[in-house]
Design an enzyme around this catalytic site. Structure first.
Site, PDB file in Angstrom:
ATOM      1  N   LYS A 186       4.787   9.410   8.517  1.00 47.34           N
ATOM      2  CA  LYS A 186       4.519   8.935   9.866  1.00 47.34           C
ATOM      3  C   LYS A 186       5.534   9.425  10.895  1.00 47.34           C
ATOM      4  O   LYS A 186       5.398  10.513  11.430  1.00 47.34           O
ATOM      5  CB  LYS A 186       4.395   7.410   9.875  1.00 47.34           C
ATOM      6  CG  LYS A 186       3.247   6.913   8.955  1.00 47.34           C
ATOM      7  CD  LYS A 186       2.870   5.497   9.207  1.00 47.34           C
ATOM      8  CE  LYS A 186       1.956   4.904   8.140  1.00 47.34           C
ATOM      9  NZ  LYS A 186       0.549   5.224   8.253  1.00 47.34           N
ATOM     10  N   ASP A 240       9.400   2.690  -0.452  1.00 45.53           N
ATOM     11  CA  ASP A 240       8.377   3.386   0.329  1.00 45.53           C
ATOM     12  C   ASP A 240       8.646   3.057   1.795  1.00 45.53           C
ATOM     13  O   ASP A 240       8.326   1.977   2.277  1.00 45.53           O
ATOM     14  CB  ASP A 240       6.978   2.915  -0.098  1.00 45.53           C
ATOM     15  CG  ASP A 240       5.881   3.611   0.707  1.00 45.53           C
ATOM     16  OD1 ASP A 240       6.189   4.196   1.768  1.00 45.53           O
ATOM     17  OD2 ASP A 240       4.723   3.552   0.278  1.00 45.53           O
ATOM     18  N   TYR A 259       0.865  -1.183   0.000  1.00 50.63           N
ATOM     19  CA  TYR A 259       0.000   0.000   0.000  1.00 50.63           C
ATOM     20  C   TYR A 259       0.900   1.230   0.000  1.00 50.63           C
ATOM     21  O   TYR A 259       1.832   1.318   0.802  1.00 50.63           O
ATOM     22  CB  TYR A 259      -0.895  -0.017   1.242  1.00 50.63           C
ATOM     23  CG  TYR A 259      -1.784   1.204   1.393  1.00 50.63           C
ATOM     24  CD1 TYR A 259      -2.884   1.400   0.560  1.00 50.63           C
ATOM     25  CD2 TYR A 259      -1.530   2.159   2.374  1.00 50.63           C
ATOM     26  CE1 TYR A 259      -3.710   2.507   0.703  1.00 50.63           C
ATOM     27  CE2 TYR A 259      -2.352   3.268   2.526  1.00 50.63           C
ATOM     28  CZ  TYR A 259      -3.439   3.435   1.683  1.00 50.63           C
ATOM     29  OH  TYR A 259      -4.255   4.535   1.837  1.00 50.63           O
TER      30      TYR A 259
HETATM   31  N1  HOZ Z   1      -0.942   2.962   6.163  1.00 44.25           N
HETATM   32  C1  HOZ Z   1      -1.873   2.953   7.245  1.00 44.25           C
HETATM   33  C2  HOZ Z   1      -2.162   1.572   7.588  1.00 44.25           C
HETATM   34  N2  HOZ Z   1      -1.045   0.748   7.593  1.00 44.25           N
HETATM   35  C3  HOZ Z   1      -3.070   3.741   6.851  1.00 44.25           C
HETATM   36  C4  HOZ Z   1      -3.998   4.052   7.934  1.00 44.25           C
HETATM   37  C5  HOZ Z   1      -5.247   4.610   7.342  1.00 44.25           C
HETATM   38  O1  HOZ Z   1      -5.579   4.273   6.197  1.00 44.25           O
HETATM   39  O2  HOZ Z   1      -5.896   5.389   8.019  1.00 44.25           O
END
Ligand code: HOZ
Length: 426
Positions: free
Chosen positions: A265, A237, A142
């Site tokens: 983050k 990433d 993701y």
């Molecule tokens: N990348 C986050 C989860 N691993 C995203 C959290 C979200 O979508 O709020």
């Protein structure tokens, strides 16, 4: 004070699904969200006054724990001086210097406001630099929610069972080529079928959005070599792994040098920040030096920069990453032990302070094997743990993080609770 159920009702009248990010709705774990009142150190408190040990950490940023005094002091100090100027500040340079010093492959870095924005911008830069259009990503990775990266994506999409989303044009989707994680042969085949067309390959060097899946031995090195062979840029990433696995992220941890890196983050210390950076000659293609345009009113926001600098300073203390790794090992071993004692088939993964317990036999090496996990069992486990004071990710396919604020006792107690819960669910 209204309770969580009442607040959720109220929110749903004005916010789609009552949440500003889908994973917060707890849909896949068969319950409704607890509304948060506050958090301190390793603990998070809901509006009903219940306390939980926090294994989510706002999905990664709160590695120091909540309300770290040094971060609070830096932020308070900056608050009094101003919150946004839309003009350069020394804080931005200091934050950039900290990133350049700690992340091995980054000569120049630009700050943005989220991980999504960082990745979107890095991909545009890779396309502008190579004059090519296609990208390769991995099934179950993701990279935020920009159009071209939603295909076969992890996190909320696998959690909610959304393989691809309406609103992405066919042309955009066609430029994204998908490979199975940890499969170098498949990547080579894609490169060969699209010779001279692939601008970049992007991946999470440790997959953290389909649970936690480490790269197989030689996988990252193999990708480096394939990108060099086919003239494509390698993008790590590191929105999750940056400053979590080591100060220099996964690239330091595994000793691989990507061309571009995306961050988010942790470098924001809990404020909205992203960043992308890399080799000087690539980054110099960005406006105002070069023709690839990218901009942002709140980019390099002074509050976020002040927080980020304080976090990096604190993480730079000797022993930080050894402590995080020991806590991660303790958590992973404790959870696997809990499942084994309870007789629940489970496969545990761990890299540093990132862990995941998959409710399946395993091995889990890619999305195909991760997707075999028993999500109904996870949902039952999640609800039982929540009721006992443990704040876990509301999805089988997210990481369970150890933090610096967490004590060994808290970890041991959590694993003992998991054992009792899993016994009732076996
Ligand atoms: N990348 C986050 C989860 N691993 C995203 C959290 C979200 O979508 O709020």
């Amino acid at each position: 004070m209204l309770d969580s159920a009442q607040l959720f009702e109220q929110a749903q009248k004005v916010i789609p699904g009552g949440v500003n990010s889908p994973v917060r709705a707890y849909k896949s774990v068969g319950t409704t969200p607890r509304f948060v009142d506050s958090a301190r150190g390793s603990l998070i408190f809901d509006v009903e006054g219940r306390e939980y040990v926090d294994f989510v950490q706002s999905w990664g940023p709160m590695i120091l724990g909540h309300g770290d005094p040094d971060v609070i002091e830096a932020v308070e100090d900056q608050l009094k001086r101003g919150t946004s100027f839309g003009a350069p500040t020394l804080l931005e340079t200091m934050a950039a210097e900290a990133v350049v010093k700690t992340v091995p492959s980054i000569d120049l870095v630009r700050f943005v406001s989220s991980g999504t924005e960082a990745v979107m911008s890095a991909i545009r830069l890779a396309r502008g630099y190579t004059d090519r259009e296609k990208i390769i990503k991995f099934d179950g990775n993701y990279h935020g929610h920009s159009d071209g990266l939603l295909a076969s994506a992890g996190s909320g999409l696998v959690t909610l069972g959304i393989p691809s989303t309406p609103g992405v044009t066919k042309g955009t989707a066609a430029d994204t080529l998908i490979a199975p994680y940890n499969d170098l042969d498949a990547v080579r085949a894609i490169f060969e079928a699209n010779a001279d067309e692939v601008a970049c390959l992007i991946l999470e060097p440790v997959a953290g959005n389909m649970g936690v899946i480490p790269p197989a031995d030689g996988f990252l090195q193999g990708l480096r070599e394939l990108c060099d062979e086919f003239g494509a840029l390698l993008i790590f990433d590191e929105v999750i792994t940056g400053f979590r696995l080591a100060l220099g992220g996964a690239q330091e941890y595994y000793g691989i040098t990507p061309d571009l890196t995306t961050l988010g983050k942790i470098i924001g210390g809990g404020f909205p920040v992203g960043a992308f950076g890399g080799r000087r000659e690539i980054m110099e293609k960005l406006a105002p030096l070069g023709p690839v345009y990218q901009a942002g009113t709140l980019s390099g926001n002074p509050i976020a920069m002040a927080a980020g600098i304080a976090v990096i300073e604190k993480l730079s203390r000797p022993g930080t990453y050894e402590e995080l790794a020991l806590k991660g090992e303790r958590l992973a071993a404790g959870l696997k032990g809990a499942a084994d004692t309870a007789g629940v088939p489970a496969f545990g993964t761990q890299v540093g302070s990132m862990t995941c317990l998959y409710f399946c036999e395993g091995p889990v090496t890619d999305w195909d094997s991760a997707s075999k996990a028993d999500t109904e069992l996870y949902a039952n486990y999640f609800r039982a743990m929540l009721d006992r004071g443990y704040w876990l990710a509301p999805s089988q396919f997210e990481a369970c993080f150890a933090s610096l604020a967490m004590t060994e006792l808290q970890i041991d107690e959590m694993c003992a609770t998991a054992r009792e819960v899993l016994k009732t669910l076996a």
